[in-house]
Design a protein around this motif. Structure first.
Motif, PDB file in Angstrom:
ATOM      1  N   ARG A 236      -3.081  -5.940  -7.377  1.00  0.00           N
ATOM      2  CA  ARG A 236      -3.307  -4.410  -7.858  1.00  0.00           C
ATOM      3  C   ARG A 236      -2.306  -4.075  -8.676  1.00  0.00           C
ATOM      4  N   LYS A 237      -1.141  -4.390  -8.449  1.00  0.00           N
ATOM      5  CA  LYS A 237       0.315  -3.868  -9.249  1.00  0.00           C
ATOM      6  C   LYS A 237       0.083  -4.104 -10.776  1.00  0.00           C
ATOM      7  N   THR A 238      -0.109  -5.466 -11.116  1.00  0.00           N
ATOM      8  CA  THR A 238      -0.169  -5.880 -12.570  1.00  0.00           C
ATOM      9  C   THR A 238      -1.446  -5.915 -13.139  1.00  0.00           C
ATOM     10  N   GLU A 239      -2.468  -6.050 -12.260  1.00  0.00           N
ATOM     11  CA  GLU A 239      -3.763  -6.215 -12.972  1.00  0.00           C
ATOM     12  C   GLU A 239      -4.763  -5.274 -12.792  1.00  0.00           C
ATOM     13  N   GLY A 240      -4.516  -4.159 -11.762  1.00  0.00           N
ATOM     14  CA  GLY A 240      -5.394  -3.116 -11.441  1.00  0.00           C
ATOM     15  C   GLY A 240      -5.065  -1.813 -11.652  1.00  0.00           C
ATOM     16  N   LEU A 241      -3.913  -1.723 -11.876  1.00  0.00           N
ATOM     17  CA  LEU A 241      -3.255  -0.359 -12.006  1.00  0.00           C
ATOM     18  C   LEU A 241      -2.193  -0.201 -13.009  1.00  0.00           C
TER      19      LEU A 241
ATOM     20  N   LYS B  45      -7.095   1.322  -2.817  1.00  0.00           N
ATOM     21  CA  LYS B  45      -8.319   2.278  -2.816  1.00  0.00           C
ATOM     22  C   LYS B  45      -8.601   2.705  -4.142  1.00  0.00           C
ATOM     23  N   VAL B  46      -7.568   3.224  -4.932  1.00  0.00           N
ATOM     24  CA  VAL B  46      -7.628   3.747  -6.415  1.00  0.00           C
ATOM     25  C   VAL B  46      -8.254   2.511  -7.202  1.00  0.00           C
ATOM     26  N   VAL B  47      -7.983   1.359  -7.062  1.00  0.00           N
ATOM     27  CA  VAL B  47      -8.259   0.225  -7.936  1.00  0.00           C
ATOM     28  C   VAL B  47     -10.018   0.175  -7.407  1.00  0.00           C
ATOM     29  N   ILE B  48     -10.293   0.300  -6.238  1.00  0.00           N
ATOM     30  CA  ILE B  48     -11.721   0.084  -5.772  1.00  0.00           C
ATOM     31  C   ILE B  48     -12.551   1.263  -6.569  1.00  0.00           C
ATOM     32  N   ALA B  49     -11.854   2.536  -6.000  1.00  0.00           N
ATOM     33  CA  ALA B  49     -12.820   3.748  -6.651  1.00  0.00           C
ATOM     34  C   ALA B  49     -12.752   4.012  -8.157  1.00  0.00           C
ATOM     35  N   LYS B  50     -11.764   3.256  -8.715  1.00  0.00           N
ATOM     36  CA  LYS B  50     -11.906   3.390 -10.213  1.00  0.00           C
ATOM     37  C   LYS B  50     -13.211   2.469 -10.977  1.00  0.00           C
ATOM     38  N   TRP B  51     -13.449   1.244 -10.176  1.00  0.00           N
ATOM     39  CA  TRP B  51     -14.624   0.293 -10.581  1.00  0.00           C
ATOM     40  C   TRP B  51     -15.993   1.079 -10.041  1.00  0.00           C
TER      41      TRP B  51
END
Length: 506
Positions: free
Chosen positions: A344-349, A410-416
């Protein structure tokens, strides 16, 4: 006889962020020759605690002592000079430098005022051997290493600073089983040498195996410290979440006949990583991807999301040929595909950008009128995403990097979810997050499946695969070695297929 003071102690330490209390009047200490677990949900204050100890943050109130003497670290370099070294969950390596250059980047050996490349390489060889990773080439670019090997290089870099206090923040969450055992041995050696190791992990089996002392944090407060074995697992979890634990996994629906697939892949191949994957995914089901790390699971998810070039084989999405040339094509088709990535740090956010911007990043089309973002639509979408996943934030304008690991995920999931995907690809989405947030994600997955979404879920945790999935495809050497469901879906069967052996009947 005067008792030796703890290596590090915190007295009455509090930390505020824009009026939000991250730590409240915390008293805490760690001692020589101990492996001390720090437990708690994401948002409990663990990350703030270790950032204060390692000089990343300064406390709002209270005092930090090292060997009984008050200190005020202005930056991590000052903490490292005092012997406190932290390996954070987000790696600090520079991808376009070699392993040797990364290990010595803070203070490279010099000769005649210039960096001594030979000495730098020799130092890397020595440190890699010390952490039992002599197989890592010190001349290799970090970008070419797997995530597990990069984590081991990060550990070598930390050991090279000769810590008296070593803090590991989920340092084993990205490791292969072999590397995890290597870290266990290394920590045992450091403990015998009198080093204090602070160990943050959400894997209770690791804590039970490694740690002699456990401290529980909740809502920014130090709840209790106790010796290993003094509390049962259930008691520890209740201390962490402040309530009794619900059933870990939501109930699965009754078995149904196989439905027409929304996504099919047949004989999928890519370079030497995918060697003929055949798999179907139907609406309303959660299909697990199992197997040992590095057997092609990640590449399969990337291929399905249009990241890889040169993929061969046949893919069909909603009855039509599917060959996404890019993630943009995958997420905007008539049948939309989304990928929650591995890191999530480098690929998701985008860690420095606001929470709101991150939530909208994948679904700008959904909140725009023509080329212009509709501020009203965007604001309502952000609020809905935060509410739906119960993301704990201060303000939507805060940088997403200020959130705890679980809330970032949760932000990564909500984004998608903003794009209302029909097919959801999940790459180890619960890695490094706490038990409470894991349960929320499990319930969300089942809820999305009940709405008719198709979910392909890779996890390195066999219990998750068994508890969450309707069936599991176990991968070995770039292929699906076995597909398991019903009574056949057991840990023994998954492991046997992962090792490409046949399980003997009980």
């Amino acid at each position: 006889m005067t008792e030796t003071p703890p290596l590090v102690a915190l007295h009455g330490v509090s930390k505020d962020f824009a009026g939000v209390k991250a730590l409240t009047e915390v008293d805490f200490e760690c001692r020589r020759g101990s492996i001390h677990a720090i437990l708690g949900e994401n948002g409990a204050g663990k990350s703030t605690l270790i950032k204060i100890m390692s000089g990343v943050l300064e406390p709002s109130t209270g005092q930090v002592l090292v060997n009984g003497q008050p200190v005020a670290f202005g930056n991590p370099a000052e903490a490292q000079a005092a012997g406190i070294v932290c390996i954070f969950q987000e790696l600090s390596l520079i991808p376009d430098l070699t392993v040797a250059e990364n290990i010595s980047i803070d203070a490279p050996p010099r000769r005649f005022g210039l960096i001594d490349a030979r000495a730098q390489r020799a130092r890397a060889v020595e440190l890699l051997a010390r952490i039992r990773c002599a197989d890592v080439d010190p001349d290799m670019m970090v970008r070419d290493l797997s995530l597990s090997r990069r984590q081991m290089v990060e550990i070598a870099k930390a050991i090279g600073k000769n810590p008296s206090v070593l803090i590991l923040d989920e340092a084993t969450s990205a490791l292969t089983a072999r590397d995890v055992e290597t870290v266990y041995d290394l920590l045992a050696d450091l403990k015998a040498q009198g080093v204090a190791c602070l160990f943050i992990s959400h894997r209770m089996q690791e804590v039970e195996k490694l740690c002699d002392t456990l401290s529980v944090f909740r809502n920014g407060q130090h709840i209790e410290t106790f010796a290993k074995g003094a509390r049962s697992d259930g008691e520890i979890v209740r201390l962490m979440i402040g309530r009794d634990v619900e059933a870990q996994f939501p109930p699965k629906p009754a078995a149904q006949g196989r439905r027409a697939p929304v996504l099919s892949v047949e004989n999928l191949r890519w370079e030497r990583r995918l060697k003929g994957v055949t798999l179907d995914l139907a609406p309303g089901e959660i299909v697990g991807l199992g197997g040992l790390d590095g057997q092609g699971q990640r590449e399969l998810l990337l291929a399905l999301f249009g990241v890889l070039r040169g993929v061969e084989g046949r893919m069909v999405l909603s009855g039509a040929p599917y060959a996404p040339g890019s993630p943009a094509a995958a997420k905007t088709g008539a049948t939309r595909v989304a990928l929650v990535p591995e890191d999530r740090k480098t690929e998701g956010l985008m860690l420095e950008l606001p929470i709101a911007d991150n939530l909208l990043a994948a679904g700008l089309k959904q909140v725009s009128r023509g080329p212009v973002i509709d501020a009203g639509l965007a604001g309502r979408a952000v609020a809905a995403g935060i509410e739906a996943l119960r993301i704990k934030i201060g303000r939507p304008e805060d940088a997403v990097g200020t959130l705890s690991g679980g809330n970032q995920q949760k932000v990564v999931i909500a984004k998608w979810l903003m794009i209302a995907p029909d097919v959801i690809l999940l790459n180890d989405p619960t890695r490094g997050i706490d038990v409470g947030t894991k349960q929320e994600i499990y319930r969300l997955m089942r809820s999305l499946a009940e709405e008719g979404r198709a979910i392909l879920f890779y996890s390195s945790d066999y219990a998750e695969l068994i508890g969450c999935c309707d069936r599991v495809a176990v991968m070995y050497d770039g292929r699906v070695a076995a597909e398991l469901s019903g009574a056949a879906l057991t840990e023994e069967a998954i492991l046997s297929a992962a090792l490409n052996i046949h399980a003997e009947p009980a």
